[in-house]
Design an enzyme around this catalytic site. Sequence first.
Site, PDB file in Angstrom:
ATOM      1  N   GLY A 268       0.759  -1.244   0.000  1.00  0.00           N
ATOM      2  CA  GLY A 268       0.000   0.000   0.000  1.00  0.00           C
ATOM      3  C   GLY A 268       0.786   1.287   0.000  1.00  0.00           C
ATOM      4  O   GLY A 268       0.215   2.359  -0.230  1.00  0.00           O
ATOM      5  N   PRO A 311       4.447  -5.182  -0.798  1.00  0.00           N
ATOM      6  CA  PRO A 311       4.328  -3.999  -1.645  1.00  0.00           C
ATOM      7  C   PRO A 311       4.322  -4.369  -3.127  1.00  0.00           C
ATOM      8  O   PRO A 311       4.968  -5.337  -3.535  1.00  0.00           O
ATOM      9  CB  PRO A 311       5.593  -3.201  -1.303  1.00  0.00           C
ATOM     10  CG  PRO A 311       6.570  -4.226  -0.829  1.00  0.00           C
ATOM     11  CD  PRO A 311       5.769  -5.311  -0.188  1.00  0.00           C
ATOM     12  N   GLY A 312       3.603  -3.611  -3.901  1.00  0.00           N
ATOM     13  CA  GLY A 312       3.620  -3.781  -5.355  1.00  0.00           C
ATOM     14  C   GLY A 312       4.106  -2.493  -5.989  1.00  0.00           C
ATOM     15  O   GLY A 312       5.228  -2.383  -6.468  1.00  0.00           O
ATOM     16  N   ARG A 313       3.245  -1.479  -5.919  1.00  0.00           N
ATOM     17  CA  ARG A 313       3.517  -0.197  -6.559  1.00  0.00           C
ATOM     18  C   ARG A 313       4.860   0.410  -6.127  1.00  0.00           C
ATOM     19  O   ARG A 313       5.626   0.871  -6.963  1.00  0.00           O
ATOM     20  CB  ARG A 313       2.386   0.768  -6.192  1.00  0.00           C
ATOM     21  CG  ARG A 313       2.375   2.065  -6.969  1.00  0.00           C
ATOM     22  CD  ARG A 313       1.374   3.039  -6.326  1.00  0.00           C
ATOM     23  NE  ARG A 313       0.097   2.417  -6.065  1.00  0.00           N
ATOM     24  CZ  ARG A 313      -0.942   2.445  -6.895  1.00  0.00           C
ATOM     25  NH1 ARG A 313      -0.837   3.074  -8.045  1.00  0.00           N
ATOM     26  NH2 ARG A 313      -2.082   1.859  -6.572  1.00  0.00           N
ATOM     27  N   ARG A 350      -4.956   3.532 -16.148  1.00  0.00           N
ATOM     28  CA  ARG A 350      -5.160   4.171 -14.841  1.00  0.00           C
ATOM     29  C   ARG A 350      -5.830   5.550 -14.934  1.00  0.00           C
ATOM     30  O   ARG A 350      -6.724   5.835 -14.124  1.00  0.00           O
ATOM     31  CB  ARG A 350      -3.846   4.239 -14.059  1.00  0.00           C
ATOM     32  CG  ARG A 350      -3.338   2.848 -13.643  1.00  0.00           C
ATOM     33  CD  ARG A 350      -2.173   2.929 -12.662  1.00  0.00           C
ATOM     34  NE  ARG A 350      -2.579   3.445 -11.373  1.00  0.00           N
ATOM     35  CZ  ARG A 350      -2.280   4.661 -10.925  1.00  0.00           C
ATOM     36  NH1 ARG A 350      -1.549   5.475 -11.637  1.00  0.00           N
ATOM     37  NH2 ARG A 350      -2.719   5.035  -9.746  1.00  0.00           N
ATOM     38  N   TYR A 354      -9.074   5.461 -12.733  1.00  0.00           N
ATOM     39  CA  TYR A 354      -8.971   6.069 -11.399  1.00  0.00           C
ATOM     40  C   TYR A 354      -8.747   7.579 -11.446  1.00  0.00           C
ATOM     41  O   TYR A 354      -8.408   8.181 -10.435  1.00  0.00           O
ATOM     42  CB  TYR A 354      -7.783   5.481 -10.619  1.00  0.00           C
ATOM     43  CG  TYR A 354      -7.673   3.985 -10.554  1.00  0.00           C
ATOM     44  CD1 TYR A 354      -8.562   3.233  -9.776  1.00  0.00           C
ATOM     45  CD2 TYR A 354      -6.648   3.325 -11.217  1.00  0.00           C
ATOM     46  CE1 TYR A 354      -8.421   1.861  -9.689  1.00  0.00           C
ATOM     47  CE2 TYR A 354      -6.502   1.947 -11.126  1.00  0.00           C
ATOM     48  CZ  TYR A 354      -7.402   1.221 -10.363  1.00  0.00           C
ATOM     49  OH  TYR A 354      -7.252  -0.131 -10.270  1.00  0.00           O
ATOM     50  N   CYS A 381     -10.804   5.038 -29.481  1.00  0.00           N
ATOM     51  CA  CYS A 381     -12.086   5.636 -29.824  1.00  0.00           C
ATOM     52  C   CYS A 381     -12.923   5.873 -28.577  1.00  0.00           C
ATOM     53  O   CYS A 381     -13.989   5.274 -28.408  1.00  0.00           O
ATOM     54  CB  CYS A 381     -12.822   4.743 -30.809  1.00  0.00           C
ATOM     55  SG  CYS A 381     -11.864   4.501 -32.290  1.00  0.00           S
ATOM     56  N   TYR A 410       0.675  -1.474 -12.430  1.00  0.00           N
ATOM     57  CA  TYR A 410      -0.705  -1.433 -12.913  1.00  0.00           C
ATOM     58  C   TYR A 410      -0.813  -0.777 -14.288  1.00  0.00           C
ATOM     59  O   TYR A 410      -1.765  -0.062 -14.580  1.00  0.00           O
ATOM     60  CB  TYR A 410      -1.622  -0.751 -11.881  1.00  0.00           C
ATOM     61  CG  TYR A 410      -1.443  -1.357 -10.498  1.00  0.00           C
ATOM     62  CD1 TYR A 410      -1.810  -2.667 -10.252  1.00  0.00           C
ATOM     63  CD2 TYR A 410      -0.840  -0.643  -9.463  1.00  0.00           C
ATOM     64  CE1 TYR A 410      -1.606  -3.248  -9.011  1.00  0.00           C
ATOM     65  CE2 TYR A 410      -0.621  -1.219  -8.215  1.00  0.00           C
ATOM     66  CZ  TYR A 410      -1.006  -2.526  -8.000  1.00  0.00           C
ATOM     67  OH  TYR A 410      -0.790  -3.095  -6.781  1.00  0.00           O
TER      68      TYR A 410
HETATM   69  C1  LIG Z   1      -2.871  -4.854  -4.381  1.00  0.00           C
HETATM   70  C2  LIG Z   1      -2.417  -5.598  -3.221  1.00  0.00           C
HETATM   71  C3  LIG Z   1      -1.129  -5.415  -2.721  1.00  0.00           C
HETATM   72  C4  LIG Z   1      -0.159  -4.414  -3.281  1.00  0.00           C
HETATM   73  O1  LIG Z   1      -0.603  -3.113  -3.157  1.00  0.00           O
HETATM   74  P1  LIG Z   1       0.360  -1.906  -3.552  1.00  0.00           P
HETATM   75  O2  LIG Z   1      -0.448  -0.717  -3.260  1.00  0.00           O
HETATM   76  O3  LIG Z   1       0.683  -2.047  -4.992  1.00  0.00           O
HETATM   77  O4  LIG Z   1       1.563  -1.993  -2.678  1.00  0.00           O
HETATM   78  C5  LIG Z   1      -0.744  -6.194  -1.665  1.00  0.00           C
HETATM   79  N1  LIG Z   1      -1.565  -7.111  -1.125  1.00  0.00           N
HETATM   80  C6  LIG Z   1      -2.803  -7.319  -1.579  1.00  0.00           C
HETATM   81  C7  LIG Z   1      -3.643  -8.357  -0.955  1.00  0.00           C
HETATM   82  C8  LIG Z   1      -3.271  -6.561  -2.635  1.00  0.00           C
HETATM   83  O5  LIG Z   1      -4.512  -6.767  -3.061  1.00  0.00           O
END
Ligand SMILES: *Cc1c(COP(=O)(O)O)cnc(C)c1O
Length: 461
Positions: A268, A311-313, A350, A354, A381, A410
């Site tokens: 997150g 973490p992802g983002r 995105r 969003y 389009c 994403y």
């Molecule tokens: C999307 C998600 C993440 C990663 O969220 P980021 O905001 O990209 O860090 C981690 N855990 C779960 C369960 C998610 O759904």
Amino acid sequence: MEHSGLQYLPQNLTSSFSPNQALLPLTACVNGQDHLEIGGCDVPQLAAQFGTPLYILDEETLQTACRQYRNAFQTYYPGESLVLYASKAWSCLAVCAIVAREGLGIDVVSGGELFTALQAGVSPDRLYLHGNNKSKQELQFAIESQCTIVLDNWLELDLLRELIQEGTVRAPVRMMVRFTPGIECHTHEYIRTGHLDSKFGFDPNQLEPLFIAISKQPLIHFVGLHAHIGSQIFELQPHADLPGVMVEALSKAAHHGLPVTELNVGGGLGIRYTEADDPPEIEVWVKTVAQSIIKACEQHQLPLPKLLCEPGRSLIGSACVTAYTVGSRKQIPGTRTYLSVDGGMSDNPRPITYQSLYRVVNANRMSASAGETVTLAGKHCESGDILIKEAQLPDCQPGDILVVMGTGAYNYSMASNYNRLSRPAALLVRGGECSVILERETYQDLIRQDRLPIGLLPAEA
Ligand SMILES: *Cc1c(COP(=O)(O)O)cnc(C)c1O
């Protein structure tokens, strides 16, 4: 400083080297031709060689983010820890292999993401399967590959019981339980997940009956609890509050004789997409989480759990940019100027999904001052296919290479073939070398799954 592409160079934007605070990748610089360079590669040259739209992923930035997470846990958390990469941000073989090489595990949310991580050579004891509606086939795949399953709801427990009865399960299944911690955060409502009214995870008051049900299943090895409160979060408070809620749930499980030893606090942490964004550094985020867990465990007199986060983002978002070629221009006097590029909502959904904000530079003229404000439009389009509503750019000519920053998370993973556009290629750059990690789709790829029923086959000439 005058407004130009230079202001986005890491050294001009921030004194910290936390990748999530940079708009351009950490290796970004401007070369003698006033071109943007990433990973030692000239961006307009890459565009000429590989075509556009083009994702350019800087290995060093991704690596730095992985190491900052790991090092911060080693510094601030005396217990065991494991950082997982939330691969939904960008799931492909090369990215999975890089984060695994850096010692991270991977969280996957579907059979397809699990398959990708396994194919990349990631060890199953570092793979965690999430999802609020896993199919029986996905659960079976997870069991056979021996990854950890993050239980989300009662139906899944029933499906697991069925699989056990059918004899699919030979060794105990490693399982975590996801619950909604009831913590609010300020982010887009579509990416908020920690509040009680969420489709993900068990309600906290279901945990007791769940623990009782689980304790009766010898083939389920319940190892820990999981919560994720949302995405693109800049506040530290929600992550300072979460450990208290989680450790309390942990102590409840202990009362039922369930020796749970792992806590996963989710992901997150936000990244900077525009100058106005101000996310905390990776290290500060980890320190906040670690200290709150330690404090909560002291209060409940529990030993420190193995601490996971996902973490992802903030791992990959700032490591990648998207290069586009400037095309047509439409000037509506007194209203606005549309500048169109050769991609759009299919490679970056995105903004339309969003209302996300992005920044752009002209990679051919980095130091030229921004002379005009244009609306950067995609080629789809849809009137809503606008990448940036108000982009400040130096005068752009057709053929110029524009670079939109912060597209690592994403973007490719949400890309589509809308209007039958081919999904772009992605390059990995480092030290002046580049390699293709995702081939650009061809027209043939676009019709690969198409079938013509016999009556519709074109007549032979
Ligand atoms: C999307 C998600 C993440 C990663 O969220 P980021 O905001 O990209 O860090 C981690 N855990 C779960 C369960 C998610 O759904």
